[in-house]
Design a protein around this motif. Structure first.
Motif, PDB file in Angstrom:
ATOM      1  N   PRO A 263     -47.349 -27.569  23.610  1.00 48.06           N
ATOM      2  CA  PRO A 263     -46.052 -27.743  24.288  1.00 48.06           C
ATOM      3  C   PRO A 263     -46.113 -27.425  25.777  1.00 48.06           C
ATOM      4  O   PRO A 263     -45.411 -28.050  26.575  1.00 48.06           O
TER       5      PRO A 263
ATOM      6  N   ARG B 152     -47.711 -30.464  27.482  1.00 50.61           N
ATOM      7  CA  ARG B 152     -46.771 -31.595  27.468  1.00 50.61           C
ATOM      8  C   ARG B 152     -45.669 -31.407  28.493  1.00 50.61           C
ATOM      9  O   ARG B 152     -45.258 -32.356  29.166  1.00 50.61           O
TER      10      ARG B 152
ATOM     11  N   ARG C 227     -37.384 -28.734  27.708  1.00 54.88           N
ATOM     12  CA  ARG C 227     -38.242 -29.410  26.727  1.00 54.88           C
ATOM     13  C   ARG C 227     -39.265 -28.441  26.134  1.00 54.88           C
ATOM     14  O   ARG C 227     -39.507 -28.439  24.923  1.00 54.88           O
ATOM     15  N   VAL C 228     -39.863 -27.621  26.985  1.00 59.37           N
ATOM     16  CA  VAL C 228     -40.868 -26.681  26.490  1.00 59.37           C
ATOM     17  C   VAL C 228     -40.225 -25.670  25.540  1.00 59.37           C
ATOM     18  O   VAL C 228     -40.748 -25.387  24.455  1.00 59.37           O
TER      19      VAL C 228
ATOM     20  N   GLU D 197     -37.542 -26.035  23.805  1.00 57.51           N
ATOM     21  CA  GLU D 197     -37.152 -26.746  22.589  1.00 57.51           C
ATOM     22  C   GLU D 197     -38.347 -26.947  21.663  1.00 57.51           C
ATOM     23  O   GLU D 197     -38.237 -26.762  20.446  1.00 57.51           O
ATOM     24  N   HIS D 198     -39.503 -27.312  22.221  1.00 59.88           N
ATOM     25  CA  HIS D 198     -40.707 -27.500  21.397  1.00 59.88           C
ATOM     26  C   HIS D 198     -41.087 -26.211  20.673  1.00 59.88           C
ATOM     27  O   HIS D 198     -41.403 -26.221  19.476  1.00 59.88           O
TER      28      HIS D 198
ATOM     29  N   GLU E  43     -38.607 -25.456  17.882  1.00 55.32           N
ATOM     30  CA  GLU E  43     -38.827 -26.345  16.740  1.00 55.32           C
ATOM     31  C   GLU E  43     -40.000 -25.861  15.898  1.00 55.32           C
ATOM     32  O   GLU E  43     -39.936 -25.865  14.660  1.00 55.32           O
ATOM     33  N   LYS E  44     -41.073 -25.468  16.567  1.00 48.12           N
ATOM     34  CA  LYS E  44     -42.239 -24.959  15.838  1.00 48.12           C
ATOM     35  C   LYS E  44     -41.879 -23.674  15.080  1.00 48.12           C
ATOM     36  O   LYS E  44     -42.278 -23.489  13.916  1.00 48.12           O
TER      37      LYS E  44
ATOM     38  N   TYR F  40     -44.430 -18.361  18.400  1.00 50.46           N
ATOM     39  CA  TYR F  40     -43.696 -19.448  19.047  1.00 50.46           C
ATOM     40  C   TYR F  40     -42.436 -18.925  19.730  1.00 50.46           C
ATOM     41  O   TYR F  40     -42.089 -19.332  20.837  1.00 50.46           O
TER      42      TYR F  40
END
Length: 553
Positions: free
Chosen positions: A57, A60, A177-178, A180-181, A184-185, A223
């Motif tokens: 993440p 990305r 975005r980071v 959120e990733h 989610e994990k 995470y």
């Protein structure tokens, strides 16, 4: 802070995100090197696998180079040929402000005005400009106030705010975005761990053993730790970037005062919160009134009725204008409090332009009624647009209230169903009252701590208002099913129920407005009060509901 310094600050904040990511990647790489050096076997491979999963993440987020294109609100794009007077005003104010006019004007359904610019090279090169202008805003503002609002928006162009937004938005999106990733994990790990433990507990129960409590505290902890690091930086980023945004609002206000006049922009700022609150109320109470029965207002009235509401409730609007929000702004608010902005504007020297009132801003449009119709087609969903149209607002109200009465489900309905074990009907309630069980039933209503602790007469006084409201609703619903209930539509007040049939105990041919003590509503209220008295009497209510009280169809 000038545009150059703001640009530098935006670049530094964006670089800080990438620097944080590089430091975290370096830390993960250091962990891997230490693992290869000191740890061997399956444990070492597991740690390396976790570090790789954590790094994905981060990488990305760093290489999300393209700034997402912000999509403006839906609306109608109007050209110079469509709306020459509006475009002339827009260009006039742009020239007076010393900036380039927008390339497009989009009329929206919001109580708002906004500008945007599709810049290139992270804001270093200008791009096409858009002006979003809410039709409800035009409905509620005078032309002079609209000039102040537009001059404020152009102040963002002259200050370079729209060009810098690409840098700021890119940073916000990358951080989000980071985070959120990682969340989610973490959620995936928690779900997997919960499933594993529940499966194990099921096996224990099948063997006659006691099930263990599910505990997912440690699942996804790495995470969540990574997400918390980026969240902390994200808060710093937002505080810094949004504090700049608030300063930009003050600067745009000063620019608007120079161009359109101090009083024009100050009065516009007073007006907009009142219009926004009124528009929310209008949508909830009028425009969407018929959606539960799949019925729409007359064509063009979904947004067009807002002007009628404003005209009918001028006194309420005056009170809203006088009470501006004064609560301190959150560190994450992009705008300062309206009260503070107005205070600063009104502290500026008078400029002699207080009398520039002008007509309604909606009159700038060539054909306002046509625009209101087109706005419905542009903003509303295809499903809603496919609903039938009421011929008038009164028809819409009647249909909606009839459905509402049939669906009425008060706390008294629920308490009665629980108490009797039977469907909650008005005849069943009257039986409970006649049997002397009303106040036992009332104990099942939602009660405050004070009401629940009260006894005797004190308890009855606590619960009587709630009982009265629910019982009146039940009686009105019964009248509605017999087509003996009508509703009075009004722009200035809430819809009022009107009994249309003969009511025992009321004065024949009485007018409720001229004779409030003898009308059908007065007879209904007296019957409800009698049923809820300390010594209840249901005879008046039963008389209202008797077949003799219902005229033949």
């Amino acid at each position: 802070m000038g545009a150059t310094l703001r640009a530098l600050r935006a670049v530094v904040l964006l670089c800080g995100f990438h620097l944080l990511s590089l430091l975290l990647l370096a830390a993960l790489a250091g962990v891997d090197v230490a693992v290869f050096t000191w740890v061997h076997g399956a444990a070492g491979m597991k740690i390396v696998a976790v570090s790789v999963l954590l790094a994905i993440p981060v990488v990305r987020g760093m290489f999300m180079l393209r700034t997402p294109k912000g999509e403006g609100p839906p609306g109608i794009e109007v050209t110079d040929a469509d709306e020459p007077r509006l475009w002339a005003l827009v260009r006039e104010l742009a020239a007076a402000t010393g900036t380039r006019a927008p390339d497009r004007i989009v009329l929206t359904a919001d109580v708002n005005a906004a500008v945007s610019e599709d810049t290139r090279l992270l804001g270093l090169r200008p791009g096409p400009r858009r002006l979003y202008l809410g039709v409800p805003l035009l409905t509620g503002l005078t032309e002079a106030r609209l000039r102040g609002v537009l001059a404020h928006e152009y102040g963002h162009y002259t200050g370079g705010d729209t060009r810098l937004s690409a840098l700021v938005v890119r940073g916000r999106v990358q951080i989000a975005r980071v985070v959120e990733h990682f969340h989610e994990k973490a959620d995936g790990k928690v779900a997997a761990e919960r499933g594993r433990q529940e499966k194990a507990s099921a096996k224990r129960v099948a063997k006659g053993k006691e099930a263990k409590e599910v505990d997912t505290t440690g699942a996804g902890v790495t995470y969540r730790m990574m997400a918390s690091i980026y969240t902390l930086y994200g808060k710093l980023y937002l505080r810094a970037s949004l504090s700049t945004a608030r300063a930009q609002e003050y600067a745009a206000d000063r620019a608007a005062a120079r161009i359109a006049g101090r009083d024009a922009i100050a009065s516009a700022l007073r007006e907009i919160p009142a219009l926004s609150a009124s528009h929310d109320f209008y949508l909830d109470s009028y425009a969407t009134l018929g959606l539960p029965v799949r019925l729409m207002p007359p064509r063009g009235e979904f947004f067009g009725g807002f002007g009628r509401l404003l005209a009918a409730r001028e006194e309420e609007l005056a009170r809203l204008r006088a009470t501006l929000p004064t609560a301190p702004a959150s560190p994450y608010d992009s705008h300062p409090p309206i009260a503070e902005r107005v205070r600063r504007l009104e502290a500026l020297p008078a400029d002699g332009r207080a009398a520039e009132a002008g007509g309604p801003a909606l009159a700038l449009l060539t054909d306002p009624e046509k625009t209101l119709v087109a706005l419905e087609d542009a903003v509303l969903s295809d499903e809603v647009l496919g609903y039938p149209r009421a011929a008038a607002w009164q028809e819409l109200l009647d249909a909606a209230m009839a459905q509402g009465m049939s669906d009425a489900h008060t706390p008294l309905h629920r308490a009665l169903a629980e108490y009797t074990g039977q469907p909650a009907t008005l005849p069943a309630l009257l039986e409970v009252v006649d049997d002397g069980r009303l106040w036992r039933l009332a104990e099942r209503l939602p009660l405050s701590d004070e009401a629940a602790a009260a006894k005797g007469r004190a308890f009855r006084e606590f619960v009587r208002p709630q009982l009265r409201s629910s019982l009146r609703t039940m009686v009105l619903a019964e009248f509605s099913t017999r087509s003996l209930l009508g509703w009075e539509f009004s722009w200035s007040r809430a819809a009022a129920a009107r009994l249309t049939g003969p009511v025992p105990g009321s004065t024949p041919d009485s007018n409720p407005d001229s004779d409030p003590d003898g009308g059908p509503e007065a007879a209904l209220d007296a019957a409800v009060d009698a049923a809820l008295a300390d010594r209840p009497d249901t005879a008046p209510l039963r008389a209202l509901l008797s077949p003799a009280a219902t005229p033949p169809a």
